[in-house]
Design a protein around this motif. Sequence first.
Motif, PDB file in Angstrom:
ATOM      1  N   GLY A  22       0.913  -1.188   0.007  1.00 20.78           N
ATOM      2  CA  GLY A  22       0.013   0.160  -0.020  1.00 20.78           C
ATOM      3  C   GLY A  22       0.891   1.403  -0.054  1.00 20.78           C
ATOM      4  O   GLY A  22       0.379   2.240   0.039  1.00 20.78           O
ATOM      5  N   ASP A  23       2.205   1.397  -0.225  1.00 17.68           N
ATOM      6  CA  ASP A  23       2.979   2.397  -0.061  1.00 17.68           C
ATOM      7  C   ASP A  23       2.711   2.940  -1.602  1.00 17.68           C
ATOM      8  O   ASP A  23       2.811   2.120  -2.563  1.00 17.68           O
ATOM      9  CB  ASP A  23       4.535   1.990   0.065  1.00 17.68           C
ATOM     10  CG  ASP A  23       4.797   1.215   1.593  1.00 17.68           C
ATOM     11  OD1 ASP A  23       3.992   1.711   2.334  1.00 17.68           O
ATOM     12  OD2 ASP A  23       5.532   0.339   1.415  1.00 17.68           O
ATOM     13  N   LEU A  62       9.515   5.385   1.234  1.00 14.00           N
ATOM     14  CA  LEU A  62      10.561   4.419   0.425  1.00 14.00           C
ATOM     15  C   LEU A  62      11.083   3.421   1.312  1.00 14.00           C
ATOM     16  O   LEU A  62      11.065   3.469   2.468  1.00 14.00           O
ATOM     17  CB  LEU A  62      11.499   5.763   0.121  1.00 14.00           C
ATOM     18  CG  LEU A  62      10.929   6.826  -0.586  1.00 14.00           C
ATOM     19  CD1 LEU A  62      12.080   7.732  -1.308  1.00 14.00           C
ATOM     20  CD2 LEU A  62      10.267   6.146  -2.166  1.00 14.00           C
ATOM     21  N   PRO A  63      11.696   2.559   0.416  1.00 13.40           N
ATOM     22  CA  PRO A  63      12.409   1.441   1.319  1.00 13.40           C
ATOM     23  C   PRO A  63      13.805   2.008   1.884  1.00 13.40           C
ATOM     24  O   PRO A  63      14.614   2.698   1.273  1.00 13.40           O
ATOM     25  CB  PRO A  63      13.010   0.474   0.114  1.00 13.40           C
ATOM     26  CG  PRO A  63      12.083   0.966  -1.327  1.00 13.40           C
ATOM     27  CD  PRO A  63      11.663   2.368  -0.794  1.00 13.40           C
ATOM     28  N   TYR A  64      13.863   1.876   3.250  1.00 11.16           N
ATOM     29  CA  TYR A  64      14.984   2.439   4.114  1.00 11.16           C
ATOM     30  C   TYR A  64      16.332   1.833   3.478  1.00 11.16           C
ATOM     31  O   TYR A  64      17.342   2.443   3.679  1.00 11.16           O
ATOM     32  CB  TYR A  64      15.000   2.076   5.383  1.00 11.16           C
ATOM     33  CG  TYR A  64      15.170   0.615   5.732  1.00 11.16           C
ATOM     34  CD1 TYR A  64      16.323   0.418   6.400  1.00 11.16           C
ATOM     35  CD2 TYR A  64      13.980  -0.199   5.751  1.00 11.16           C
ATOM     36  CE1 TYR A  64      16.873  -1.110   6.750  1.00 11.16           C
ATOM     37  CE2 TYR A  64      14.429  -1.589   6.047  1.00 11.16           C
ATOM     38  CZ  TYR A  64      15.772  -2.057   6.596  1.00 11.16           C
ATOM     39  OH  TYR A  64      16.080  -3.132   6.965  1.00 11.16           O
ATOM     40  N   GLU A  65      16.294   0.658   2.877  1.00 13.08           N
ATOM     41  CA  GLU A  65      17.489   0.176   2.574  1.00 13.08           C
ATOM     42  C   GLU A  65      18.430   1.024   1.654  1.00 13.08           C
ATOM     43  O   GLU A  65      19.552   1.005   1.421  1.00 13.08           O
ATOM     44  CB  GLU A  65      17.401  -1.281   1.924  1.00 13.08           C
ATOM     45  CG  GLU A  65      16.930  -2.237   2.849  1.00 13.08           C
ATOM     46  CD  GLU A  65      15.410  -2.375   2.785  1.00 13.08           C
ATOM     47  OE1 GLU A  65      14.841  -3.476   3.252  1.00 13.08           O
ATOM     48  OE2 GLU A  65      14.765  -1.535   2.382  1.00 13.08           O
ATOM     49  N   GLU A  66      17.445   2.009   0.725  1.00 13.18           N
ATOM     50  CA  GLU A  66      18.168   2.732  -0.370  1.00 13.18           C
ATOM     51  C   GLU A  66      19.120   3.939   0.466  1.00 13.18           C
ATOM     52  O   GLU A  66      19.775   4.485  -0.493  1.00 13.18           O
ATOM     53  CB  GLU A  66      16.862   3.349  -1.040  1.00 13.18           C
ATOM     54  CG  GLU A  66      16.520   2.682  -2.020  1.00 13.18           C
ATOM     55  CD  GLU A  66      17.011   2.150  -3.331  1.00 13.18           C
ATOM     56  OE1 GLU A  66      17.717   3.224  -3.791  1.00 13.18           O
ATOM     57  OE2 GLU A  66      17.222   1.015  -3.527  1.00 13.18           O
ATOM     58  N   ALA A 107       8.940  10.892   1.803  1.00 15.19           N
ATOM     59  CA  ALA A 107       9.959  11.427   0.996  1.00 15.19           C
ATOM     60  C   ALA A 107       9.576  12.409  -0.010  1.00 15.19           C
ATOM     61  O   ALA A 107       8.353  11.910  -0.651  1.00 15.19           O
ATOM     62  CB  ALA A 107      11.000  10.755   0.247  1.00 15.19           C
ATOM     63  N   SER A 108      10.280  13.455  -0.511  1.00 14.35           N
ATOM     64  CA  SER A 108       9.913  14.258  -1.385  1.00 14.35           C
ATOM     65  C   SER A 108      11.220  14.831  -2.240  1.00 14.35           C
ATOM     66  O   SER A 108      12.204  15.011  -1.701  1.00 14.35           O
ATOM     67  CB  SER A 108       8.717  15.336  -1.209  1.00 14.35           C
ATOM     68  OG  SER A 108       9.325  16.329  -0.335  1.00 14.35           O
ATOM     69  N   GLY A 109      10.819  15.064  -3.339  1.00 12.09           N
ATOM     70  CA  GLY A 109      11.891  15.834  -4.245  1.00 12.09           C
ATOM     71  C   GLY A 109      11.618  15.811  -5.651  1.00 12.09           C
ATOM     72  O   GLY A 109      10.532  15.903  -6.083  1.00 12.09           O
TER      73      GLY A 109
END
Length: 157
Positions: free
Chosen positions: A47-48, A63-67, A88-90
């Motif tokens: 659902g992300d 977002l996947p924290y692993e990134e 996150a945004s950008g």
Amino acid sequence: MKLIRAAAMVLTAVMLGGCFFGSASTGDDRADLVSGDLVGVWQNNAGDTLTFEQNGQFAANNLPYEEFEDFPGALPGDFDPVRDKLPASGSWEVAASREDPSGPRNRVKLYVKELAGRPAAVGAEMWAEKQDQSVVLAFYIGDPDLRDRRLFQKTPR
């Protein structure tokens, strides 16, 4: 002795063939995107969501924290991946891979300016792939050869 040596050579060839030539799949699963293909909302099985705007901006609710583990200070000190989401945004852009610059535009570059409610200056990459009759966006976690990925599919408008 010759039989053992021949068997060892065959086994070595098979193992190296797997490393250099990949899996049994012979098709190219890279999608070729134009920016308009990306615009909209993409969602994973948990659902992300990732929302890509026409103006080159994006917003994500997790977002996947692993990134971001390799970026010192990018994740909040008390961040717990089991408990916490990573909004996150950008901005974003579509590009060809570094390995094949004249190939399909299958790389989605994210320039993260805010991560977990804090200013940031980090990046992440996703890969556009063909899956069945549609395109998915994939974050690869760890070694890409292991195909551990977080997949996002475009939601209907």
